[in-house]
Design a protein around this motif. Structure first.
Motif, PDB file in Angstrom:
ATOM      1  N   LYS A   4      -2.574  -5.819  13.272  1.00  0.00           N
ATOM      2  CA  LYS A   4      -2.017  -5.119  13.169  1.00  0.00           C
ATOM      3  C   LYS A   4      -0.788  -5.520  14.983  1.00  0.00           C
ATOM      4  CE  LYS A   4      -5.044  -2.690  16.605  1.00  0.00           C
ATOM      5  NZ  LYS A   4      -6.997  -3.366  15.688  1.00  0.00           N
ATOM      6  N   LYS A   5       0.353  -5.071  14.467  1.00  0.00           N
ATOM      7  CA  LYS A   5       1.693  -5.447  15.366  1.00  0.00           C
ATOM      8  C   LYS A   5       2.573  -3.868  15.446  1.00  0.00           C
ATOM      9  CE  LYS A   5       2.439 -10.155  13.182  1.00  0.00           C
ATOM     10  NZ  LYS A   5       1.058 -10.334  12.744  1.00  0.00           N
ATOM     11  N   ILE A   6       3.166  -4.589  16.875  1.00  0.00           N
ATOM     12  CA  ILE A   6       4.197  -2.823  17.282  1.00  0.00           C
ATOM     13  C   ILE A   6       5.287  -3.578  16.762  1.00  0.00           C
ATOM     14  CG2 ILE A   6       5.406  -1.599  18.742  1.00  0.00           C
ATOM     15  CD1 ILE A   6       2.547  -2.868  20.537  1.00  0.00           C
ATOM     16  N   GLY A   7       5.887  -2.365  15.913  1.00  0.00           N
ATOM     17  CA  GLY A   7       7.428  -2.821  15.238  1.00  0.00           C
ATOM     18  C   GLY A   7       8.416  -0.737  15.694  1.00  0.00           C
ATOM     19  N   ILE A   8       9.915  -1.785  15.333  1.00  0.00           N
ATOM     20  CA  ILE A   8      10.428  -0.595  15.763  1.00  0.00           C
ATOM     21  C   ILE A   8      11.631  -0.103  14.058  1.00  0.00           C
ATOM     22  CG2 ILE A   8      12.606   0.171  17.397  1.00  0.00           C
ATOM     23  CD1 ILE A   8      10.232  -0.549  19.051  1.00  0.00           C
ATOM     24  N   VAL A   9      11.093   1.519  14.111  1.00  0.00           N
ATOM     25  CA  VAL A   9      11.917   1.855  12.660  1.00  0.00           C
ATOM     26  C   VAL A   9      13.247   1.652  13.223  1.00  0.00           C
ATOM     27  CG1 VAL A   9      12.934   4.010  11.413  1.00  0.00           C
ATOM     28  CG2 VAL A   9      10.685   3.152  12.623  1.00  0.00           C
ATOM     29  N   GLN A  10      13.943   0.622  12.423  1.00  0.00           N
ATOM     30  CA  GLN A  10      15.409   0.453  11.786  1.00  0.00           C
ATOM     31  C   GLN A  10      16.124   1.231  11.283  1.00  0.00           C
ATOM     32  OE1 GLN A  10      16.573  -2.738  13.833  1.00  0.00           O
ATOM     33  NE2 GLN A  10      14.991  -1.921  15.046  1.00  0.00           N
ATOM     34  N   GLU A  11      15.219   1.740  10.029  1.00  0.00           N
ATOM     35  CA  GLU A  11      15.856   2.345   8.530  1.00  0.00           C
ATOM     36  C   GLU A  11      15.408   3.355   8.067  1.00  0.00           C
ATOM     37  OE1 GLU A  11      18.603   1.225   4.549  1.00  0.00           O
ATOM     38  OE2 GLU A  11      18.416  -0.067   5.870  1.00  0.00           O
ATOM     39  N   ILE A  12      15.768   4.446   8.151  1.00  0.00           N
ATOM     40  CA  ILE A  12      14.638   5.611   6.835  1.00  0.00           C
ATOM     41  C   ILE A  12      15.382   5.130   5.006  1.00  0.00           C
ATOM     42  CG2 ILE A  12      13.832   8.041   6.302  1.00  0.00           C
ATOM     43  CD1 ILE A  12      13.765   6.985   9.110  1.00  0.00           C
ATOM     44  N   ILE A  13      14.431   4.789   4.570  1.00  0.00           N
ATOM     45  CA  ILE A  13      14.744   3.950   3.249  1.00  0.00           C
ATOM     46  C   ILE A  13      14.391   5.400   1.670  1.00  0.00           C
ATOM     47  CG2 ILE A  13      14.876   2.733   1.024  1.00  0.00           C
ATOM     48  CD1 ILE A  13      13.259   0.226   3.186  1.00  0.00           C
ATOM     49  N   SER A  14      13.406   5.988   2.006  1.00  0.00           N
ATOM     50  CA  SER A  14      13.594   7.387   1.720  1.00  0.00           C
ATOM     51  C   SER A  14      12.619   8.097   2.225  1.00  0.00           C
ATOM     52  CB  SER A  14      12.821   7.075   0.425  1.00  0.00           C
ATOM     53  OG  SER A  14      12.268   6.130  -0.013  1.00  0.00           O
ATOM     54  N   LYS A  15      12.610   9.211   2.143  1.00  0.00           N
ATOM     55  CA  LYS A  15      12.049  10.420   2.461  1.00  0.00           C
ATOM     56  C   LYS A  15      11.569  11.698   1.965  1.00  0.00           C
ATOM     57  CE  LYS A  15      12.420  12.643   7.661  1.00  0.00           C
ATOM     58  NZ  LYS A  15      11.566  11.552   8.461  1.00  0.00           N
ATOM     59  N   THR A  16      10.121  11.913   2.187  1.00  0.00           N
ATOM     60  CA  THR A  16       9.675  12.733   1.203  1.00  0.00           C
ATOM     61  C   THR A  16       8.949  13.582   2.243  1.00  0.00           C
ATOM     62  OG1 THR A  16       7.726  12.654  -0.450  1.00  0.00           O
ATOM     63  CG2 THR A  16       9.715  12.208  -0.937  1.00  0.00           C
ATOM     64  N   GLU A  17       7.949  14.650   1.730  1.00  0.00           N
ATOM     65  CA  GLU A  17       7.258  15.581   3.033  1.00  0.00           C
ATOM     66  C   GLU A  17       5.502  14.686   3.274  1.00  0.00           C
ATOM     67  OE1 GLU A  17       6.044  18.954   2.144  1.00  0.00           O
ATOM     68  OE2 GLU A  17       8.378  19.933   2.472  1.00  0.00           O
ATOM     69  N   GLU A  18       5.722  14.480   1.546  1.00  0.00           N
ATOM     70  CA  GLU A  18       4.025  12.960   2.011  1.00  0.00           C
ATOM     71  C   GLU A  18       3.842  11.253   2.300  1.00  0.00           C
ATOM     72  OE1 GLU A  18       5.382  14.709  -0.611  1.00  0.00           O
ATOM     73  OE2 GLU A  18       4.648  16.802  -0.597  1.00  0.00           O
ATOM     74  N   MET A  19       5.866  10.805   1.907  1.00  0.00           N
ATOM     75  CA  MET A  19       5.825   9.456   1.672  1.00  0.00           C
ATOM     76  C   MET A  19       7.320   9.387   2.657  1.00  0.00           C
ATOM     77  SD  MET A  19       4.876   6.279  -0.263  1.00  0.00           S
ATOM     78  CE  MET A  19       5.900   6.370  -1.485  1.00  0.00           C
ATOM     79  N   GLU A  20       6.983   8.615   3.696  1.00  0.00           N
ATOM     80  CA  GLU A  20       8.798   8.082   4.283  1.00  0.00           C
ATOM     81  C   GLU A  20       8.566   5.773   4.235  1.00  0.00           C
ATOM     82  OE1 GLU A  20       9.255  11.114   7.424  1.00  0.00           O
ATOM     83  OE2 GLU A  20       7.963   9.202   7.589  1.00  0.00           O
ATOM     84  N   GLU A  21       9.921   5.819   3.439  1.00  0.00           N
ATOM     85  CA  GLU A  21       9.889   4.417   3.068  1.00  0.00           C
ATOM     86  C   GLU A  21      10.410   3.936   4.523  1.00  0.00           C
ATOM     87  OE1 GLU A  21      10.130   2.478  -0.737  1.00  0.00           O
ATOM     88  OE2 GLU A  21       9.371   4.071  -1.296  1.00  0.00           O
ATOM     89  N   VAL A  22      10.449   2.665   5.049  1.00  0.00           N
ATOM     90  CA  VAL A  22      11.325   2.725   6.811  1.00  0.00           C
ATOM     91  C   VAL A  22      11.724   1.099   6.956  1.00  0.00           C
ATOM     92  CG1 VAL A  22      10.605   4.789   7.275  1.00  0.00           C
ATOM     93  CG2 VAL A  22       9.269   2.974   8.018  1.00  0.00           C
ATOM     94  N   LYS A  23      12.157   0.620   6.896  1.00  0.00           N
ATOM     95  CA  LYS A  23      12.403  -1.078   7.457  1.00  0.00           C
ATOM     96  C   LYS A  23      11.738  -1.171   8.838  1.00  0.00           C
ATOM     97  CE  LYS A  23      15.735  -2.388   4.181  1.00  0.00           C
ATOM     98  NZ  LYS A  23      16.592  -3.070   3.993  1.00  0.00           N
ATOM     99  N   VAL A  24      11.482  -1.968   9.438  1.00  0.00           N
ATOM    100  CA  VAL A  24      10.992  -2.036  10.894  1.00  0.00           C
ATOM    101  C   VAL A  24      11.379  -3.608  10.955  1.00  0.00           C
ATOM    102  CG1 VAL A  24       9.343  -0.447  10.354  1.00  0.00           C
ATOM    103  CG2 VAL A  24       7.850  -3.120  10.328  1.00  0.00           C
ATOM    104  N   LYS A  25      11.853  -3.429  12.436  1.00  0.00           N
ATOM    105  CA  LYS A  25      12.125  -4.929  13.020  1.00  0.00           C
ATOM    106  C   LYS A  25      10.321  -5.318  14.284  1.00  0.00           C
ATOM    107  CE  LYS A  25      15.283  -6.934  16.064  1.00  0.00           C
ATOM    108  NZ  LYS A  25      16.155  -7.136  17.057  1.00  0.00           N
ATOM    109  N   ILE A  26       9.803  -6.309  13.201  1.00  0.00           N
ATOM    110  CA  ILE A  26       9.013  -7.100  14.437  1.00  0.00           C
ATOM    111  C   ILE A  26       9.451  -8.015  14.439  1.00  0.00           C
ATOM    112  CG2 ILE A  26       6.580  -7.870  14.530  1.00  0.00           C
ATOM    113  CD1 ILE A  26       6.424  -5.815  11.416  1.00  0.00           C
TER     114      ILE A  26
END
Length: 355
Positions: A4-26
């Protein structure tokens, strides 16, 4: 153990009610991650998230994604109403679902009073990538036929992960989805394959049902150590409920591993050693040389003496996929690179609707 690691959301790549693809900074690195809002709530840029980084660290086939365990900026959420069947039971991420067969369901009595599938055809695959070519051919042959997809828990558990399912539903090539076992997120939830098949027949009025796991089959290079072995149990369930079991064979001449070349050892093991029912096995291989190779494998294994092997003349798979503007991949290979694999799934549709 989980990494496990903690990250910060940098960008939302795609988004639906069921799934979100994001970029995170670790630390100093940027990585992709998947979030399921129905489990964790939605995420926004600059949110702090707790991530499961295990699969990426092991270089497993998850597409290079981490998975969000929790949005640390939105720790509290409420359950939806109705239902009491838990999936992912006794884990920190156990999910409450409303299963179709439970007592409060309006479908309970229909499932309870079930008698027979009445020879309803049930096509059973072993890899998720078999779904698209089958659905494309099935619906192109007769778009009025109702096709229900049952996703097992042999691989990915959230159906949201499958972009194939999203695309097929959008193009009306799948009419309904059911998730069973610990898989979740279908149009309907069921506890097991038996009640899912009953729901498909009695409630959804399916003309045919396709059953296979979601993305991510597991294998170990051993005879019995692969999740696709569930195909045998599902075929037996279909027969037990008086349906028509049809097994899609795993065939490839692009896979360089001896155990998967031609007719996969997975298929041979299932059909020769595991399944109890007599099932239909459609074989759709165009190339004469490759067809002879598969025929020899079938004869050497003796499965032609146990099951109904049907050879299908099918040169339409590519055309069916192009008709619906669908692209396919399996193990990273496209149709052109592994056409026998995709033709095998498509040929089951031609067996059903043109046989």
């Amino acid at each position: 153990m989980i990494s496990k690691k903690i990250g910060i959301v940098q960008e939302i790549i795609s988004k639906t009610e069921e799934m979100e693809e994001v970029k995170v900074k670790i630390g100093n690195s940027i990585n992709k991650a998947i979030n399921y809002p129905k489990i964790n709530s939605s995420v926004n840029v600059n949110d702090e998230v707790l991530l499961n980084t295990s699969a990426v660290e092991l270089n497993l086939g998850t597409g290079g994604f981490h998975f969000v365990i929790a949005n640390l900026n939105k720790l509290e959420s409420k359950m939806s109403e109705g239902g009491h069947i838990m999936k992912l039971r006794y884990t920190p991420l156990q999910v409450k679902t409303f299963s179709a067969e439970e007592q409060e369901s309006k479908y309970h009595d229909k499932i309870k009073n079930f008698r027979s599938l009445d020879d309803m055809p049930v096509i059973v695959g072993t890899l998720h990538s078999m779904l698209v070519p089958f659905a494309a051919s099935y619906k192109r042959i007769d778009k009025k036929k109702k096709l229900v997809y049952i996703m097992t828990d042999g691989a990915a558990l959230p159906i949201y992960l499958s972009k194939n399912v999203q695309n097929l539903k959008k193009n009306k090539l799948i009419d309904n989805t059911i998730t069973i076992g610990n898989a979740f997120g279908g149009d309907y939830e069921c506890i097991n394959i038996y009640t899912a098949l009953i729901l498909a027949k009695e409630v959804l009025n399916a003309d045919a049902v396709f059953v296979c796991m979601g993305p991510g089959i597991v294998g170990t290079s051993t005879k019995y150590g692969f999740t696709g072995i569930e195909q045998a149990n599902i075929l037996d369930a279909v027969k037990k409920l008086k349906g028509k079991p049809i097994a899609i064979p795993r065939i490839s001449f692009a896979d360089k591993r001896d155990r998967h070349f031609g007719l996969s050892h997975h298929t041979v093991t299932i059909l020769k050693d595991i399944v109890n029912a007599n099932v239909v096995v459609p074989i759709g291989v165009e190339c004469t040389k490759n067809k002879e190779y598969v025929m020899n494998q079938i004869k050497e294994s003796g499965i032609d003496k146990i099951h109904n092997i049907v050879y299908i003349d099918n040169d339409k798979t590519k055309s069916d996929l192009e008709y619906f503007n669908l692209r396919v991949k399996s193990m990273g290979r496209s149709y052109e690179e592994d056409k026998e694999f995709f033709n095998s799934a498509s040929s089951a549709a031609y067996y059903l609707l043109e046989g």
